[in-house]
Design an enzyme around this catalytic site. Structure first.
Site, PDB file in Angstrom:
ATOM      1  CB  SER A   1      -0.732   0.002   1.289  1.00  0.00           C
ATOM      2  OG  SER A   1      -0.082   0.026   2.374  1.00  0.00           O
TER       3      SER A   1
ATOM      4  N   GLY B   1      -2.078  -4.465   1.009  1.00  0.00           N
ATOM      5  CA  GLY B   1      -2.078  -5.788   1.612  1.00  0.00           C
ATOM      6  C   GLY B   1      -0.910  -6.974   1.253  1.00  0.00           C
TER       7      GLY B   1
ATOM      8  CG  ASN C   1       1.931  -5.982   4.673  1.00  0.00           C
ATOM      9  OD1 ASN C   1       1.552  -5.095   5.402  1.00  0.00           O
ATOM     10  ND2 ASN C   1       1.529  -5.984   3.485  1.00  0.00           N
TER      11      ASN C   1
ATOM     12  CG  HIS D   1      -1.906   4.435   4.519  1.00  0.00           C
ATOM     13  ND1 HIS D   1      -3.116   4.091   5.238  1.00  0.00           N
ATOM     14  CD2 HIS D   1      -1.351   3.517   3.774  1.00  0.00           C
ATOM     15  CE1 HIS D   1      -2.927   2.679   5.077  1.00  0.00           C
ATOM     16  NE2 HIS D   1      -2.089   2.224   4.353  1.00  0.00           N
TER      17      HIS D   1
ATOM     18  CG  ASP E   1      -4.741   6.220   8.345  1.00  0.00           C
ATOM     19  OD1 ASP E   1      -3.662   6.960   8.409  1.00  0.00           O
ATOM     20  OD2 ASP E   1      -4.912   5.599   7.322  1.00  0.00           O
TER      21      ASP E   1
END
Length: 240
Positions: free
Chosen positions: A62, A99, A127, A213, A210
């Protein structure tokens, strides 16, 4: 090669959130999906006719995909804009997928490389670190991706983007994860970006609401970090 930046303790929470977002299911993400800027295009379902330009491909999660910002504000597009402004004979392709893990990247890299590339920027692994995937698996998957690039595009320059994780799973794991990128770069004689999020990770001002990012301003810093590495590969003279 410059040493990797040590993460300040105040950044740990930010990086944990960042990696958590990169780990989310792409089907649940709600980033904008406006058409990409002319300087950057997504990997097409079918090979396109050759434009006569060299191909610079960003392959990642991402962060590369530019989740939460307009496509032209993500760092691959900003690098593409820089390339266009200098009149360089390159097209930039954004093959980021929110993801994505190294296992997922290993599965799809052959599809992405149906056309040869000249520069391949590999940004994966964060990840894996969040999930606590054994480093042997992450190392094996990254190596397989590199091997596929070398097989499909033998003359391509491969750039590896380093990542760091907080010590949630233990300091030893976090330290070994950080060192993994240096080890792979040295083993394969790759060009290494020591830490992709240098100066951005953990900054409230440079990340979206958030806390995860990068904002457009954050992406501009990431683009400058990436450009410092790409500039000599594209044979662009250094400027003040």
């Amino acid at each position: 090669m410059l040493p990797m930046t040590v993460i300040r303790s105040s950044l740990v929470a930010g990086f944990a959130l960042l990696l958590s977002a990169c780990n989310s299911d792409p089907a649940t993400e709600t980033g904008r999906t406006a058409p990409a800027a002319p300087a950057v295009r997504s990997a097409a379902p079918k090979p396109a006719a050759s434009s006569g330009k060299k191909r610079l491909l960003f392959f990642g999660n991402s962060l590369t995909a530019g989740y939460g910002v307009e496509p032209e504000q993500a760092f691959p597009a900003l690098v593409g804009q820089k390339i266009d402004s200098l009149g360089l004979n390159y097209e930039v392709i954004n093959a980021g997928l929110s993801g994505e893990t190294t296992a997922g990247g290993r599965s799809r890299v052959g599809w992405v490389l149906r056309q040869p590339v000249d520069v391949f920027v590999l940004e994966l692994g964060g990840n894996d670190g969040l999930r606590g995937i054994p480093l042997t698996d992450t190392r094996r998957n990254l190596q397989a991706i590199i091997d596929t690039v070398r097989r499909r595009s033998p003359d391509a320059q491969i750039v590896l983007a380093g990542m760091q994780i907080p010590p949630n799973l233990g300091q030893t794991y976090a330290t070994d994860f950080k060192a993994l990128y240096q080890e792979i770069a040295e083993k394969n004689q790759l060009v290494l970006i020591p830490f992709l999020l240098e100066g951005v990770g953990g900054s409230r001002r440079l990340n979206q609401a958030d806390g995860i990012h990068p904002t457009p301003a954050g992406h501009r810093i990431v683009a400058r970090t990436v450009w410092r590495t790409l500039q000599p590969l594209l044979e662009v003279p250094a400027t003040e």
